[in-house]
Write a protein that holds these residues in place. Structure first.
Motif, PDB file in Angstrom:
ATOM      1  N   TYR A 214       0.834  -1.209   0.000  1.00 21.48           N
ATOM      2  CA  TYR A 214       0.000   0.000   0.000  1.00 21.48           C
ATOM      3  C   TYR A 214       0.869   1.260   0.000  1.00 21.48           C
ATOM      4  N   THR A 215       1.882   1.303   0.850  1.00 21.08           N
ATOM      5  CA  THR A 215       2.738   2.491   0.930  1.00 21.08           C
ATOM      6  C   THR A 215       3.559   2.695  -0.340  1.00 21.08           C
ATOM      7  N   ALA A 216       3.811   1.598  -1.072  1.00 21.62           N
ATOM      8  CA  ALA A 216       4.597   1.699  -2.305  1.00 21.62           C
ATOM      9  C   ALA A 216       3.725   1.898  -3.537  1.00 21.62           C
ATOM     10  N   SER A 217       2.408   1.942  -3.343  1.00 22.67           N
ATOM     11  CA  SER A 217       1.488   2.066  -4.485  1.00 22.67           C
ATOM     12  C   SER A 217       1.124   3.520  -4.749  1.00 22.67           C
ATOM     13  N   ALA A 218       0.424   3.737  -5.853  1.00 22.99           N
ATOM     14  CA  ALA A 218      -0.026   5.083  -6.209  1.00 22.99           C
ATOM     15  C   ALA A 218      -1.219   5.526  -5.365  1.00 22.99           C
ATOM     16  N   HIS A 219      -1.780   4.613  -4.561  1.00 20.10           N
ATOM     17  CA  HIS A 219      -2.939   4.928  -3.722  1.00 20.10           C
ATOM     18  C   HIS A 219      -2.548   5.205  -2.272  1.00 20.10           C
ATOM     19  N   ASN A 220      -1.276   5.489  -2.031  1.00 17.12           N
ATOM     20  CA  ASN A 220      -0.828   5.660  -0.642  1.00 17.12           C
ATOM     21  C   ASN A 220      -1.257   6.988  -0.035  1.00 17.12           C
ATOM     22  N   ASN A 221      -1.926   7.825  -0.811  1.00 14.24           N
ATOM     23  CA  ASN A 221      -2.397   9.105  -0.266  1.00 14.24           C
ATOM     24  C   ASN A 221      -3.849   9.048   0.196  1.00 14.24           C
ATOM     25  N   ILE A 222      -4.451   7.865   0.134  1.00 10.66           N
ATOM     26  CA  ILE A 222      -5.802   7.694   0.664  1.00 10.66           C
ATOM     27  C   ILE A 222      -5.770   6.610   1.734  1.00 10.66           C
ATOM     28  N   THR A 223      -6.811   6.526   2.540  1.00  9.73           N
ATOM     29  CA  THR A 223      -6.834   5.548   3.628  1.00  9.73           C
ATOM     30  C   THR A 223      -7.352   4.204   3.127  1.00  9.73           C
ATOM     31  N   CYS A 224      -7.084   3.188   3.902  1.00  9.56           N
ATOM     32  CA  CYS A 224      -7.504   1.832   3.541  1.00  9.56           C
ATOM     33  C   CYS A 224      -9.023   1.731   3.425  1.00  9.56           C
ATOM     34  N   VAL A 225      -9.736   2.390   4.356  1.00  9.88           N
ATOM     35  CA  VAL A 225     -11.188   2.242   4.394  1.00  9.88           C
ATOM     36  C   VAL A 225     -11.871   2.900   3.200  1.00  9.88           C
TER      37      VAL A 225
END
Length: 465
Positions: free
Chosen positions: A88-99
C-alpha cells in the motif's frame, strides 16, 4: 446526589440504615433521581449540562475510536498485515486511507464493517491465518472507486489502450475484475504474503516486487474475459471470478477429494487426473495459438468482441517486419538481437489470466541480478532456451522440421547433421539427450523423441558433446 442540592430530612425519612443496605445500586440511584425537584430551574440546567458532557464523552470517544481504526497506521500495527501495508505504501494509492477502498461509503456501512471486523481481532489473538485473503463478501465495490475516478475514461493513462470504462461499468463489470492488483500487486495469488515471509516485507522490498505486470491488468485478463463473452458467458457475475482464491479452502477441498479416493479407485483417479491435466494443457496451448492467429489477423472469426490487436491497442500493433514475406522462416536472427523486445508480446505467461505461485526470496535475488544486467545482450544460448520454454516458440519449433522429411533414411543418416557441438545445440532445442525424469524441475523438450531412446548403448567419447 448532592450535586442537585436537595437534602433529606432525617425525621421525615423513616428509612433506616439497614433498609438502605437492602436497596440495590441501580434502584437506589433511580430513587434519588426521582426525588430531585425538577421544578427548580437550576436542577434542569444541571441535567442539561451533565447530558451534554455525557454526549461529548460518548460520541467523541466513538469518533476517536473510528478515526483510529480507520487509519493505515492502525492496520500496520498487526504484523500479519506487513505485506498489505508495505505494498500500500509503495502504491499510487498511498495518499488515501484503507477504508476508502475497503468499506462502502456511508456511516451505516462503516459501523457494520467495524462489527464484522471483530473476527479479525479474534484471529489476531487466537492465531494468525497463514494468508490474509479477501473474501467474496468483502470484494471492493465500484462505489468506492467512483468516489475518485471518472467512469467516462475511454483510454488508459498511457494513451495506448482503448477501454470504454463506462460501457464496462454499465454492463455490470466490477472494477476489480481488471484492476485487482492496483494496490497490493496480487500478492495473494502470487503466494508471497504467507506467515513465513512476512518479515521480508519492507517498503524497499515492496517497490522491487510491485512490477507493472501485477499492478495493471495483464493481457490475459482481457483475453480470458473477452473469450468467455464470445462464448456467451458473463464471468464477472460470479464474485469468485474477481477475488483471489482462498488457499485454505482449496486445501480443504483437495483433502476431501483425497479422503474419498482409496485403493485402486485412488490409482485410477490419479491416472485420470493426469490425463485430464495433459488434455487441459494441450487445449490451452491450442486456444492460445488460436487467439494469436486472431490477434495478428491471420484467422477471422465472427465474434462479439474482436481479438485483433488494433481492437484495444492504439500504439502497439503487429510490427511491419512481421508482414514481410518469409518472416516465419527468417526471424531467428531478429530474435537473437532483440529477444527482450520479442517477449514483450510473445510470452505465454502474458496471455493467460492465471498467475503462478512465486518465491519471495528468489524474486528479490532476481531483482538484484536484473539491476546489474538490465540491458539485454544478444545470446544464441538464451534464445534457444527461450524457444524451448516459451510456448509461442515451441508451438512451431516442436514440429518436425521439413529437413527431417527429405529422406526415408533420416534415422540412419542424421548423424552427419550433428557432428559439431553447435550442430548438436540446434538438435537440443527440440530434443532431450536422456529420457526426462518424472518430477524433474528441468524444462522438458517440446518433442517426446530423445536421443537415448534409440542410442541405448550410449555415445562414443567424441560424440558426447
Amino acid at each position: 446526589m448532592a450535586i442537585w442540592g436537595k437534602k433529606k430530612d432525617k425525621e421525615k425519612d423513616p428509612e433506616t440504615r439497614e433498609d438502605r443496605k437492602k436497596v440495590g445500586l441501580i434502584r437506589g440511584l433511580w430513587q434519588k433521581f426521582r426525588g430531585i425537584d425538577w421544578k427548580n430551574p437550576v436542577n434542569r440546567w444541571k441535567l442539561l449540562f451533565v447530558s451534554l458532557v455525557g454526549c461529548i464523552v460518548v460520541f467523541g470517544g466513538g469518533y476517536g475510536v473510528l478515526s483510529l481504526t480507520n487509519s493505515p497506521s492502525f492496520c500496520a500495527s498487526c504484523h500479519e498485515m506487513a505485506p498489505e501495508y508495505s505494498t500500500y505504501t509503495a502504491s499510487a494509492h498511498n495518499n488515501i486511507t484503507c477504508v476508502q477502498c475497503h468499506i462502502k461509503p456511508g456511516f451505516i456501512n462503516m459501523v457494520t464493517h467495524k462489527m464484522k471486523s471483530m473476527k479479525e481481532v479474534y484471529y489476531h489473538v487466537t492465531g494468525v491465518p497463514e494468508q490474509i485473503v479477501q473474501t467474496e463478501e468483502e470484494a471492493i465495490s465500484n462505489e468506492n472507486c467512483l468516489q475518485c475516478h471518472s467512469k467516462n475514461r475511454l483510454v488508459t493513462a498511457s494513451g495506448d489502450l482503448k477501454v470504454n470504462h463506462k460501457g464496462h461499468i454499465e454492463e455490470g463489470v466490477p472494477c476489480i475484475t481488471c484492476h485487482a492488483g492496483v494496490v497490493h500487486a496480487k500478492i495473494v495469488t502470487r503466494g508471497i504474503n504467507t506467515e513465513e515471509v512476512r518479515g521480508h516485507w519492507t517498503k524497499e522490498n515492496a517497490e522491487k516486487l510491485m512490477e507493472k505486470k501485477y499492478l495493471a491488468p495483464n493481457m490475459g485478463t482481457c483475453i480470458d474475459c473477452h473469450d468467455k463473452v464470445n462464448n456467451g458467458e458473463k464471468p464477472w457475475k460470479d464474485v469468485a471470478y474477481n477475488v483471489p482464491p482462498n488457499p485454505e479452502e482449496m486445501e480443504k477441498k483437495l483433502e476431501e477429494k483425497a479422503k474419498e479416493a482409496s485403493g485402486e479407485a485412488a490409482t485410477e483417479a490419479t491416472s485420470e487426473g493426469e490425463t485430464t491435466e495433459a488434455e487441459a494443457l494441450a487445449a490451452h496451448d491450442q486456444k492460445t495459438q488460436d487467439i494469436i492467429l486472431q490477434a495478428i489477423g491471420k484467422q477471422q472469426k465472427d465474434v462479439k468482441i474482436s481479438m485483433a490487436c488494433e481492437t484495444c491497442h492504439k500504439k502497439i500493433k503487429v510490427p511491419k517486419s512481421h508482414k514481410v514475406e518469409g518472416w516465419n522462416g527468417n526471424h531467428g536472427g531478429t530474435a537473437i538481437q532483440e529477444l527482450d523486445k520479442c517477449v514483450n508480446c510473445h510470452q505465454d505467461s502474458k496471455w493467460i489470466r492465471e498467475i503462478p505461485k512465486e518465491d519471495i526470496i528468489s524474486l528479490l535475488k532476481m531483482k538484484e541480478q536484473e539491476t546489474k544486467t538490465a540491458k539485454y545482450t544478444p545470446n544464441i544460448t538464451v534464445v534457444k532456451d527461450q524457444s524451448r520454454v516459451n510456448k509461442f516458440c515451441s508451438a512451431c519449433h516442436g514440429n518436425r522440421p521439413p529437413g527431417h522429411d527429405k529422406s526415408n533414411n533420416w534415422l540412419t543418416s542424421h548423424s552427419d547433421m550433428a557432428r559439431s557441438p553447435e550442430d548438436k545445440a540446434n538438435c537440443f532445442v527440440c530434443h532431450d539427450r536422456d529420457k526426462p525424469k518424472p518430477g524433474s524441475t528441468e524444462v522438458k523438450a517440446p518433442t517426446d523423441v530423445y536421443c537415448q531412446y534409440c542410442h541405448r548403448t550410449g555415445f562414443k567419447d567424441d560424440e558426447k558433446n
